[in-house]
Scaffold this active site. Structure first.
Site, PDB file in Angstrom:
ATOM      1  N   ASP A 127     -28.184  81.633  -1.908  1.00 42.44           N
ATOM      2  CA  ASP A 127     -29.015  80.509  -2.357  1.00 42.44           C
ATOM      3  C   ASP A 127     -28.621  80.043  -3.759  1.00 42.44           C
ATOM      4  OD1 ASP A 127     -30.360  80.447   0.011  1.00 42.44           O
ATOM      5  OD2 ASP A 127     -32.196  81.392  -0.732  1.00 42.44           O
TER       6      ASP A 127
ATOM      7  N   ARG B 156     -20.531  95.358   8.225  1.00 45.19           N
ATOM      8  CA  ARG B 156     -19.694  94.669   7.225  1.00 45.19           C
ATOM      9  C   ARG B 156     -19.058  93.398   7.791  1.00 45.19           C
ATOM     10  NH1 ARG B 156     -19.257  98.460   2.931  1.00 45.19           N
ATOM     11  NH2 ARG B 156     -19.407 100.582   3.746  1.00 45.19           N
TER      12      ARG B 156
ATOM     13  N   HIS C 112     -23.173  91.520   2.440  1.00 44.35           N
ATOM     14  CA  HIS C 112     -23.801  91.727   3.741  1.00 44.35           C
ATOM     15  C   HIS C 112     -25.327  91.668   3.685  1.00 44.35           C
ATOM     16  CE1 HIS C 112     -19.717  93.104   4.097  1.00 44.35           C
ATOM     17  NE2 HIS C 112     -19.954  94.140   3.330  1.00 44.35           N
TER      18      HIS C 112
ATOM     19  N   ASN D 145     -16.077  88.749  -5.531  1.00 47.51           N
ATOM     20  CA  ASN D 145     -16.145  89.828  -4.554  1.00 47.51           C
ATOM     21  C   ASN D 145     -17.581  90.334  -4.625  1.00 47.51           C
ATOM     22  OD1 ASN D 145     -16.096  92.101  -3.023  1.00 47.51           O
ATOM     23  ND2 ASN D 145     -14.190  92.918  -3.860  1.00 47.51           N
TER      24      ASN D 145
ATOM     25  N   GLU E  86     -14.277  83.703  -1.751  1.00 44.74           N
ATOM     26  CA  GLU E  86     -14.792  85.058  -1.493  1.00 44.74           C
ATOM     27  C   GLU E  86     -13.607  86.005  -1.294  1.00 44.74           C
ATOM     28  OE1 GLU E  86     -17.174  85.143   2.063  1.00 44.74           O
ATOM     29  OE2 GLU E  86     -17.243  87.343   2.123  1.00 44.74           O
TER      30      GLU E  86
ATOM     31  N   TYR F  29      -9.780 101.175  -0.960  1.00 41.64           N
ATOM     32  CA  TYR F  29      -9.803 100.159  -2.020  1.00 41.64           C
ATOM     33  C   TYR F  29      -8.614 100.219  -2.975  1.00 41.64           C
ATOM     34  CZ  TYR F  29     -14.598  99.627  -0.382  1.00 41.64           C
ATOM     35  OH  TYR F  29     -15.705  99.418   0.394  1.00 41.64           O
TER      36      TYR F  29
ATOM     37  N   PRO G  37     -21.364  95.123  -7.099  1.00 36.89           N
ATOM     38  CA  PRO G  37     -21.694  96.533  -7.299  1.00 36.89           C
ATOM     39  C   PRO G  37     -20.586  97.501  -6.900  1.00 36.89           C
ATOM     40  CG  PRO G  37     -23.493  95.399  -6.198  1.00 36.89           C
ATOM     41  CD  PRO G  37     -22.370  94.418  -6.312  1.00 36.89           C
ATOM     42  N   ASN G  38     -20.427  98.514  -7.697  1.00 37.63           N
ATOM     43  CA  ASN G  38     -19.509  99.648  -7.480  1.00 37.63           C
ATOM     44  C   ASN G  38     -18.039  99.308  -7.705  1.00 37.63           C
ATOM     45  OD1 ASN G  38     -21.570 101.558  -6.682  1.00 37.63           O
ATOM     46  ND2 ASN G  38     -21.755 100.361  -4.801  1.00 37.63           N
TER      47      ASN G  38
ATOM     48  N   ARG H 252     -12.667 105.098  -6.582  1.00 41.56           N
ATOM     49  CA  ARG H 252     -13.619 104.962  -5.472  1.00 41.56           C
ATOM     50  C   ARG H 252     -12.862 104.796  -4.150  1.00 41.56           C
ATOM     51  NH1 ARG H 252     -16.800  99.408  -3.988  1.00 41.56           N
ATOM     52  NH2 ARG H 252     -17.995 100.255  -2.249  1.00 41.56           N
TER      53      ARG H 252
ATOM     54  N   ALA I  76     -21.029  95.100  -1.637  1.00 39.42           N
ATOM     55  CA  ALA I  76     -22.027  95.347  -0.587  1.00 39.42           C
ATOM     56  C   ALA I  76     -23.034  94.204  -0.468  1.00 39.42           C
ATOM     57  CB  ALA I  76     -22.749  96.659  -0.849  1.00 39.42           C
TER      58      ALA I  76
ATOM     59  N   HIS J 222     -12.315  90.132  -0.674  1.00 38.68           N
ATOM     60  CA  HIS J 222     -12.571  91.551  -0.388  1.00 38.68           C
ATOM     61  C   HIS J 222     -11.253  92.297  -0.411  1.00 38.68           C
ATOM     62  CE1 HIS J 222     -16.652  90.623   0.745  1.00 38.68           C
ATOM     63  NE2 HIS J 222     -16.175  89.611   1.426  1.00 38.68           N
ATOM     64  N   LEU J 223     -11.258  93.454  -1.036  1.00 38.92           N
ATOM     65  CA  LEU J 223     -10.039  94.267  -1.077  1.00 38.92           C
ATOM     66  C   LEU J 223      -9.695  94.776   0.315  1.00 38.92           C
ATOM     67  CD1 LEU J 223     -11.361  96.041  -4.202  1.00 38.92           C
ATOM     68  CD2 LEU J 223      -9.144  94.911  -4.210  1.00 38.92           C
ATOM     69  N   SER J 224     -10.697  95.272   1.021  1.00 38.95           N
ATOM     70  CA  SER J 224     -10.485  95.807   2.369  1.00 38.95           C
ATOM     71  C   SER J 224     -10.709  94.703   3.399  1.00 38.95           C
ATOM     72  CB  SER J 224     -11.460  96.965   2.623  1.00 38.95           C
ATOM     73  OG  SER J 224     -12.798  96.492   2.615  1.00 38.95           O
TER      74      SER J 224
ATOM     75  N   ARG K 197     -13.890  97.115   9.807  1.00 36.93           N
ATOM     76  CA  ARG K 197     -14.737  98.239   9.380  1.00 36.93           C
ATOM     77  C   ARG K 197     -16.044  98.254  10.176  1.00 36.93           C
ATOM     78  NH1 ARG K 197     -14.899  98.468   3.049  1.00 36.93           N
ATOM     79  NH2 ARG K 197     -15.862 100.467   3.614  1.00 36.93           N
TER      80      ARG K 197
END
Ligand code: DQA
Length: 143
Positions: free
Chosen positions: A86, A110, A79, A73, A97, A23, A10-11, A18, A76, A99-101, A106
């Protein structure tokens, strides 16, 4: 030849505009284009959704589609989503996995990931380079 699926949660469709301080300024389209360049000679699909159920369906269908490895990625949903965890446990498709950040630098909510302990590898805080490194590792391992 490796068959690889990239999933953006998402996002992430808003990348580029954003929270660029967190990011970066690279759009999702530009990241996907670079991933397709790196994956030349392999089969790569890039998928983004803002809907948890669509991502779960994509993970479930990946097994029938013969996908060997997923780079995700979860955004959100990292978390929160036991359901996506599952799905990975059910299909048994190995995944990285991304993540950009740096999620560990943070907010404390997170710091928890429902994916890291079942992932082959985790990249966090390297911006778009994290996707490229994960893809190179996936190609090396699965072709
Ligand atoms: C993110 C980190 C998540 O905490 C956040 O919700 C995102 C993006 C990252 O790439 O740094 O949407 O996964």
């Amino acid at each position: 030849m490796a068959k690889i699926l990239i999933i953006h949660g998402p996002n992430l469709n808003l990348l580029g505009t954003r929270q660029p301080a967190l990011y970066g300024k690279t759009s999702l389209k530009a990241i996907d284009q670079e991933l397709l360049n790196i994956a030349k000679g392999h089969q790569l699909e890039c998928f983004q959704s803002n809907a948890e159920n669509e991502i779960i369906d994509k993970i479930q269908n990946a097994r029938e589609d013969g996908v060997q490895v997923i780079i995700i990625n979860p955004a959100a949903l990292t978390h929160t989503s036991i359901a996506m965890r599952d799905a990975f446990l059910a299909v048994k498709i190995p995944f990285y996995e991304v993540h950009l950040s740096n999620i560990h630098a943070r907010e404390t909510f997170r710091h928890i990931s429902y994916f890291s302990d079942i992932a082959i590898g985790v990249v966090s805080g390297f911006g778009p380079q994290g996707y490229y490194a994960a893809l190179q590792a996936a190609i090396e391992k699965f072709s």
